[in-house]
Design a protein around this motif. Structure first.
Motif, PDB file in Angstrom:
ATOM      1  N   LEU A 219      -1.548   1.817  13.806  1.00 40.24           N
ATOM      2  CA  LEU A 219      -1.668   2.529  15.104  1.00 40.24           C
ATOM      3  C   LEU A 219      -0.685   1.721  16.038  1.00 40.24           C
ATOM      4  N   ARG A 220       0.413   2.557  16.684  1.00 38.70           N
ATOM      5  CA  ARG A 220       1.337   1.805  17.570  1.00 38.70           C
ATOM      6  C   ARG A 220       1.333   2.679  19.027  1.00 38.70           C
ATOM      7  N   ILE A 221       1.874   2.036  19.957  1.00 39.81           N
ATOM      8  CA  ILE A 221       2.727   2.456  20.993  1.00 39.81           C
ATOM      9  C   ILE A 221       3.887   2.974  20.540  1.00 39.81           C
ATOM     10  N   ASN A 222       4.384   4.194  21.039  1.00 41.92           N
ATOM     11  CA  ASN A 222       5.758   4.792  20.856  1.00 41.92           C
ATOM     12  C   ASN A 222       6.693   4.195  21.516  1.00 41.92           C
ATOM     13  N   THR A 223       7.418   3.265  20.844  1.00 38.56           N
ATOM     14  CA  THR A 223       8.799   2.650  21.376  1.00 38.56           C
ATOM     15  C   THR A 223       9.572   2.922  20.307  1.00 38.56           C
ATOM     16  N   PRO A 224      11.178   2.689  20.866  1.00 39.39           N
ATOM     17  CA  PRO A 224      12.067   2.604  19.657  1.00 39.39           C
ATOM     18  C   PRO A 224      11.842   1.940  18.563  1.00 39.39           C
ATOM     19  N   ALA A 225      11.226   0.615  18.634  1.00 41.78           N
ATOM     20  CA  ALA A 225      10.844  -0.373  17.624  1.00 41.78           C
ATOM     21  C   ALA A 225      10.232   0.617  16.561  1.00 41.78           C
ATOM     22  N   VAL A 226       9.561   1.754  16.497  1.00 39.93           N
ATOM     23  CA  VAL A 226       9.022   2.446  15.614  1.00 39.93           C
ATOM     24  C   VAL A 226       9.995   3.173  14.885  1.00 39.93           C
ATOM     25  N   TRP A 227      10.920   3.605  15.352  1.00 40.39           N
ATOM     26  CA  TRP A 227      11.803   4.707  14.496  1.00 40.39           C
ATOM     27  C   TRP A 227      13.242   4.085  14.622  1.00 40.39           C
ATOM     28  N   GLN A 228      13.791   2.887  15.353  1.00 38.99           N
ATOM     29  CA  GLN A 228      15.009   2.564  15.607  1.00 38.99           C
ATOM     30  C   GLN A 228      15.874   2.397  14.337  1.00 38.99           C
ATOM     31  N   GLN A 229      15.130   1.963  13.445  1.00 40.75           N
ATOM     32  CA  GLN A 229      16.099   1.812  12.175  1.00 40.75           C
ATOM     33  C   GLN A 229      16.746   3.141  11.522  1.00 40.75           C
ATOM     34  N   HIS A 230      15.902   4.170  11.875  1.00 43.55           N
ATOM     35  CA  HIS A 230      16.356   5.462  11.425  1.00 43.55           C
ATOM     36  C   HIS A 230      17.314   6.112  12.344  1.00 43.55           C
ATOM     37  N   ALA A 231      17.773   5.290  13.662  1.00 44.37           N
ATOM     38  CA  ALA A 231      18.416   6.138  14.491  1.00 44.37           C
ATOM     39  C   ALA A 231      19.781   5.523  14.556  1.00 44.37           C
ATOM     40  N   SER A 232      20.414   4.786  13.595  1.00 41.64           N
ATOM     41  CA  SER A 232      21.853   4.217  13.491  1.00 41.64           C
ATOM     42  C   SER A 232      22.865   5.101  14.171  1.00 41.64           C
ATOM     43  N   GLY A 233      23.809   4.132  14.554  1.00 41.49           N
ATOM     44  CA  GLY A 233      25.176   4.946  15.413  1.00 41.49           C
ATOM     45  C   GLY A 233      25.679   5.728  14.522  1.00 41.49           C
ATOM     46  N   LEU A 234      26.739   6.602  14.952  1.00 41.64           N
ATOM     47  CA  LEU A 234      27.574   7.536  14.356  1.00 41.64           C
ATOM     48  C   LEU A 234      28.647   6.573  13.526  1.00 41.64           C
ATOM     49  N   ASP A 235      28.874   7.186  12.361  1.00 40.69           N
ATOM     50  CA  ASP A 235      30.171   6.364  11.565  1.00 40.69           C
ATOM     51  C   ASP A 235      31.248   7.063  12.273  1.00 40.69           C
ATOM     52  N   PRO A 236      32.284   6.165  12.710  1.00 37.51           N
ATOM     53  CA  PRO A 236      33.590   6.710  13.386  1.00 37.51           C
ATOM     54  C   PRO A 236      34.158   7.830  12.391  1.00 37.51           C
ATOM     55  N   ALA A 237      34.072   7.978  10.846  1.00 40.74           N
ATOM     56  CA  ALA A 237      34.677   8.676  10.190  1.00 40.74           C
ATOM     57  C   ALA A 237      33.663   9.960   9.984  1.00 40.74           C
ATOM     58  N   THR A 238      32.748  10.030  10.701  1.00 39.48           N
ATOM     59  CA  THR A 238      31.752  11.324  10.365  1.00 39.48           C
ATOM     60  C   THR A 238      32.383  12.716  10.733  1.00 39.48           C
ATOM     61  N   HIS A 239      31.664  13.607  10.343  1.00 40.26           N
ATOM     62  CA  HIS A 239      32.132  15.001  10.778  1.00 40.26           C
ATOM     63  C   HIS A 239      30.932  15.745  11.072  1.00 40.26           C
ATOM     64  N   LYS A 240      31.091  17.090  11.624  1.00 37.44           N
ATOM     65  CA  LYS A 240      29.959  17.574  12.041  1.00 37.44           C
ATOM     66  C   LYS A 240      28.621  17.981  10.894  1.00 37.44           C
ATOM     67  N   TYR A 241      29.153  18.241   9.748  1.00 40.71           N
ATOM     68  CA  TYR A 241      28.065  18.393   8.810  1.00 40.71           C
ATOM     69  C   TYR A 241      27.264  17.065   8.450  1.00 40.71           C
ATOM     70  N   LYS A 242      28.073  15.960   8.705  1.00 40.83           N
ATOM     71  CA  LYS A 242      27.001  14.564   8.393  1.00 40.83           C
ATOM     72  C   LYS A 242      26.339  14.284   9.544  1.00 40.83           C
ATOM     73  N   ARG A 243      26.619  15.049  10.888  1.00 47.39           N
ATOM     74  CA  ARG A 243      25.638  14.980  11.748  1.00 47.39           C
ATOM     75  C   ARG A 243      24.593  16.062  11.712  1.00 47.39           C
ATOM     76  N   GLY A 244      24.577  16.832  10.900  1.00 47.20           N
ATOM     77  CA  GLY A 244      23.630  17.750  10.330  1.00 47.20           C
ATOM     78  C   GLY A 244      23.764  19.109  10.867  1.00 47.20           C
ATOM     79  N   HIS A 245      23.049  20.357  10.246  1.00 49.06           N
ATOM     80  CA  HIS A 245      23.209  21.555  10.959  1.00 49.06           C
ATOM     81  C   HIS A 245      21.879  21.969  11.222  1.00 49.06           C
ATOM     82  N   LEU A 246      21.432  22.386  12.194  1.00 53.45           N
ATOM     83  CA  LEU A 246      20.274  22.909  12.698  1.00 53.45           C
ATOM     84  C   LEU A 246      19.911  24.325  13.067  1.00 53.45           C
ATOM     85  N   ALA A 247      19.376  24.836  12.414  1.00 46.75           N
ATOM     86  CA  ALA A 247      18.909  26.514  12.508  1.00 46.75           C
ATOM     87  C   ALA A 247      17.858  26.822  13.376  1.00 46.75           C
ATOM     88  N   VAL A 248      17.872  27.285  14.508  1.00 44.12           N
ATOM     89  CA  VAL A 248      16.734  27.766  15.439  1.00 44.12           C
ATOM     90  C   VAL A 248      16.672  29.045  15.446  1.00 44.12           C
TER      91      VAL A 248
END
Length: 503
Positions: A219-248
């Motif tokens: 059990l934790r308080i929800n802060t960036p420490a919980v999930w920050q390792q999964h929120a890495s910055g964008l690769d300068p060479a990235t493209h839109k599909y690497k950033r993910g395609h979301l369907a709503v």
């Protein structure tokens, strides 16, 4: 206190075990009490230097012992002081008796206390371990203090708050400041206890981090420490599909706004592409309002089955304004093997068919997040919702285990629980997030995180936090549209310390 403990939440039972382990490791128990009481006295002098009188209300256990230590320290500092006790002080035992003996001043019965102008009350009656209603004489003392509007400093937790659930046991103080020890407790964050704590100070009384961590659960308080390792910055060479395609998925012509909010939130939260999937009758309405969000017509399950062959589709959002019924169930079951957020109508659609959903999630093994508010939770998990012995945390954990999905149990004290038992309680959401469409924005943020490849638990926890930050940025006049515009970036190099926070 080590960094590893700053986001920790421990239950009262875990804290009792931590105290015992500390003593067994060779730490004198009275030294822990002395550190706690000294922290309380220091807080009192720091926060209320102009107090006419400090009034210490001491209970019959170790919380009262902390109060006697604080009283002795305040007396030594030269502060004006009065001490009132619950019960026969001659029957105190152990460290509490030792602390009482170290205080040389007069002790009066709690029933005789009448608040005076200039009083600052130190509540050392009952701590986080309280699991029963307060005695009548304590409830009466609380009413007198509350009526007088005298400021209160709570030791561990305001007396009357259940440290496990945050529920009020008959009555409770409303503190201006609460000093707790080593780690926050669920009652500090869960409602209604959260509204009674004032600012929360977590003080290190000298128990080694390793002792605390050995007993603490997931059990934790929800802060960036919980999930920050999964929120890495964008690769300068990235493209839109690497950033993910979301369907709503959009609902019918008269119910398209909620899905568009989710879609725009997903785009602003970082998804590289967002497609709004619209039934034929809503194409025109949706097309009139979309620019960066793409639009795809889809009416039947066969159309969805064909589209799902495109593996570039990273995540899906189903529910906002979609409509309750057979179509929602069919679409949801087809998506359970993918990264999926089920919200609103999609959750309600399984009220009578939940076994179909839960079994499919378990069999397909997708990254599924469900986001029920209290009413939706009760519809999908009626037996869990009706169990008054469970805290909100325990209800979310039970629902996650039953459903095989991550449960984001919404509210001012949102709880996110994984089937494994990992759980966070959110604490950064301002009250003005309670506005129409706010939940649709949250759903879109979760979808963006899933589309970018975040695991379901971290995706949901991060989304709740970013949603809260968006509310703070948008201010008290926030609307769903301004929340979308104020979603913060994934840049958390400077996070808020948990040593002292306003709750």
């Amino acid at each position: 206190m080590g960094e590893a403990l700053r986001d920790l939440l421990v239950t009262p039972a875990e804290m009792a075990a931590i105290d015992e382990d500390a003593v067994h490791s060779g730490i004198e128990s009275f030294s822990l009490m002395r550190s706690a009481g000294m922290a309380v006295s220091a807080a009192a002098l720091r926060l209320f230097p102009s107090a006419s009188r400090f009034v210490v209300l001491c209970g019959p256990g170790n919380n009262g012992g902390d109060g006697y230590v604080a009283a002795a320290a305040l007396a030594e500092s030269g502060a004006s002081l009065a001490v009132f006790a619950l019960g026969d002080v001659g029957k105190l035992k152990g460290d509490a008796a030792r602390a009482r003996a170290a205080y040389a001043g007069e002790i009066q019965a709690i029933g005789t206390y009448e608040p005076q102008a200039g009083d600052v009350v130190i509540d050392a009656l009952f701590g986080a371990g309280l699991a029963r209603d307060l005695p009548d004489e304590v409830q009466e003392a609380i009413r007198r203090v509350e009526d007088s509007r005298r400021p209160v400093i709570a030791v561990d937790l305001p007396s009357g708050i259940d440290g496990r659930s945050g529920e009020i046991r008959g009555a409770s103080f409303t503190a201006a400041h609460t000093v707790t020890f080593m780690a926050a407790k669920p009652g500090h964050l869960l409602l209604p206890g959260r509204t009674r704590c004032g600012t929360l100070e977590v003080f290190d009384i000298g128990i080694p981090d390793r002792v605390v961590r050995a007993r603490a659960g997931d059990l934790r308080i929800n802060t960036p420490a919980v999930w920050q390792q999964h929120a890495s910055g964008l690769d300068p060479a990235t493209h839109k599909y690497k950033r993910g395609h979301l369907a709503v998925f959009s609902g019918p012509q008269i119910s398209t706004g909620a899905a568009r909010l989710s879609a725009m939130a997903g785009l602003n939260a970082g998804a590289g592409l967002v497609t709004l999937v619209s039934p034929p009758d809503a194409i025109a309405a949706n097309a009139a309002h979309l620019t960066a969000v793409m639009l795809k017509e889809m009416g039947k399950t066969g159309d969805l089955a064909a589209w799902l062959k495109d593996r570039r589709l990273g995540a899906f959002v189903l529910g906002p304004g979609f409509g309750v019924g057979k179509k929602a169930r069919a679409f949801a079951l087809m998506l359970c093997g993918r990264a999926l957020v089920l919200d609103a109508d999609a959750v309600t659609s399984f009220k009578e068919r939940r076994t179909d959903l839960f079994n499919t999630i378990a069999m397909e093994g997708g990254q599924v997040v469900m986001t029920p508010h209290e009413g939706e939770f009760a519809r999908l998990f009626p037996e869990i919702a009706a169990d008054t012995a469970l805290s909100k945390i325990e209800k979310a954990q039970a629902a996650a285990k039953l459903s095989h999905a991550v449960i984001l149990y919404k509210g001012p004290d949102t709880v996110v629980a994984a089937p494994s038992g990992r759980t966070v309680v959110n604490a950064n959401a301002p009250p003005w997030l309670a506005t129409a469409g706010s939940g649709d924005v949250l759903t879109g943020i979760i979808g963006a995180h899933l589309a970018q490849g975040m695991p379901a638990f971290e995706a949901a926890a991060a989304a709740v936090w970013r949603h809260g930050e968006a509310g703070t940025r948008a201010g008290q006049g926030a609307t769903a549209e301004t929340l979308v515009a104020n979603i913060p970036p994934f840049d958390y190099s400077a996070t808020r310390p948990m040593g002292r926070v306003a709750l």
